[in-house]
Design a protein around this motif. Structure first.
Motif, PDB file in Angstrom:
ATOM      1  N   LYS A 272       0.828  -1.210   0.000  1.00 52.40           N
ATOM      2  CA  LYS A 272       0.000   0.000   0.000  1.00 52.40           C
ATOM      3  C   LYS A 272       0.865   1.264   0.000  1.00 52.40           C
ATOM      4  N   ASN A 273       1.979   1.235   0.718  1.00 55.20           N
ATOM      5  CA  ASN A 273       2.892   2.385   0.720  1.00 55.20           C
ATOM      6  C   ASN A 273       3.492   2.604  -0.667  1.00 55.20           C
ATOM      7  N   ASN A 274       3.835   1.515  -1.354  1.00 55.24           N
ATOM      8  CA  ASN A 274       4.360   1.610  -2.710  1.00 55.24           C
ATOM      9  C   ASN A 274       3.296   2.176  -3.653  1.00 55.24           C
TER      10      ASN A 274
ATOM     11  N   TYR B 253       0.961  -2.213 -10.678  1.00 58.72           N
ATOM     12  CA  TYR B 253       1.965  -1.466  -9.928  1.00 58.72           C
ATOM     13  C   TYR B 253       3.179  -2.367  -9.692  1.00 58.72           C
ATOM     14  N   PHE B 254       4.370  -1.777  -9.767  1.00 61.11           N
ATOM     15  CA  PHE B 254       5.607  -2.536  -9.621  1.00 61.11           C
ATOM     16  C   PHE B 254       6.460  -1.967  -8.502  1.00 61.11           C
ATOM     17  N   SER B 255       7.231  -2.842  -7.872  1.00 56.15           N
ATOM     18  CA  SER B 255       8.194  -2.451  -6.849  1.00 56.15           C
ATOM     19  C   SER B 255       9.489  -3.212  -7.127  1.00 56.15           C
ATOM     20  N   ASN B 256      10.569  -2.488  -7.320  1.00 59.75           N
ATOM     21  CA  ASN B 256      11.859  -3.110  -7.651  1.00 59.75           C
ATOM     22  C   ASN B 256      11.733  -4.058  -8.842  1.00 59.75           C
ATOM     23  N   ASN B 257      11.031  -3.618  -9.864  1.00 58.73           N
ATOM     24  CA  ASN B 257      10.828  -4.375 -11.111  1.00 58.73           C
ATOM     25  C   ASN B 257      10.033  -5.664 -10.930  1.00 58.73           C
ATOM     26  N   LYS B 258       9.326  -5.780  -9.824  1.00 64.45           N
ATOM     27  CA  LYS B 258       8.454  -6.941  -9.597  1.00 64.45           C
ATOM     28  C   LYS B 258       7.023  -6.451  -9.444  1.00 64.45           C
ATOM     29  N   LEU B 259       6.087  -7.267  -9.925  1.00 67.82           N
ATOM     30  CA  LEU B 259       4.677  -6.930  -9.782  1.00 67.82           C
ATOM     31  C   LEU B 259       4.331  -6.865  -8.298  1.00 67.82           C
ATOM     32  N   SER B 260       3.645  -5.780  -7.917  1.00 67.41           N
ATOM     33  CA  SER B 260       3.331  -5.553  -6.517  1.00 67.41           C
ATOM     34  C   SER B 260       1.819  -5.570  -6.252  1.00 67.41           C
ATOM     35  N   PHE B 261       1.056  -4.983  -7.182  1.00 70.05           N
ATOM     36  CA  PHE B 261      -0.376  -4.820  -6.935  1.00 70.05           C
ATOM     37  C   PHE B 261      -1.095  -4.680  -8.268  1.00 70.05           C
TER      38      PHE B 261
END
Length: 199
Positions: A48-50, A105-113
């Protein structure tokens, strides 16, 4: 004879103390590993923060827009980059009887949400008062009367860890988790291919 027993007792006590020390180290290692493992709640908070960070970004390094024609009324895919890292994809498809929005949504090139919103209009978009005055039942297109389905899918370390839907119960979601992972993965791969196509 007494020396033998004394010797064995000393050896036994020595070995037993080593074993206890080894067990204590194992217990301490297990405790420290447990502290490193994040709870689902901590993972969701991180996701959620990302999500909030990405949606608060105003100046993207690069934005690519692609037209989509997989639906009757067309659509659009937007690819948002920050420092050459893909951070977000939005994909919207319009139709005569509804529209589908998907945000990745991605975080560090990984799917996040993944957020999915599907709208089913109460009537086709051509059923407007101005052009169809003689509709028998008198019900006209009204976007505010659309049926809306929303699904939120949370990913951590490339694994789907939670899914929330406004129409499915938690048990229904758990049963279909394998199918959902496959569906979402295929959907993401499809939209990523669109980005690579030439105008």
């Amino acid at each position: 004879m007494n020396y033998k027993y004394t010797f064995f007792i000393i050896i036994y006590l020595f070995l037993n103390s080593c074993k206890n020390e080894s067990n204590l180290k194992n217990i301490q290692n297990n405790e420290s590993q447990e502290k490193k493992i994040k709870t689902e709640k901590e993972k969701i908070t991180e996701i959620k923060n990302n999500f909030a960070r990405i949606n608060s970004t105003k100046n993207w390094s690069k934005k690519i827009v692609k037209e989509l024609w997989e639906s009757t009324e067309g659509g659009e895919a937007n690819f948002f980059y920050l420092d050459n890292n893909l951070e977000k994809i939005t994909e919207i498809h319009y139709g005569e009887t509804g529209q589908n929005l998907t945000e990745y949504y991605f975080s560090n090139n990984k799917l996040s949400f993944i957020f999915e919103k599907e709208m089913h209009y109460n009537r086709p978009i051509t059923y407007i008062k101005e052009s169809n005055k003689d509709i028998e039942d008198g019900i006209y297109f009204d976007i505010n009367k659309s049926e809306i389905t929303e699904v939120r899918s949370y990913f951590y370390d490339d694994k789907l860890i939670k899914q929330i839907s406004n129409i499915k119960s938690e048990n229904e979601i758990k049963v279909s988790l394998e199918n959902e992972i496959l569906r979402l993965t295929e959907k993401l791969e499809f939209v990523k291919k669109i980005e690579k196509t030439k105008e």
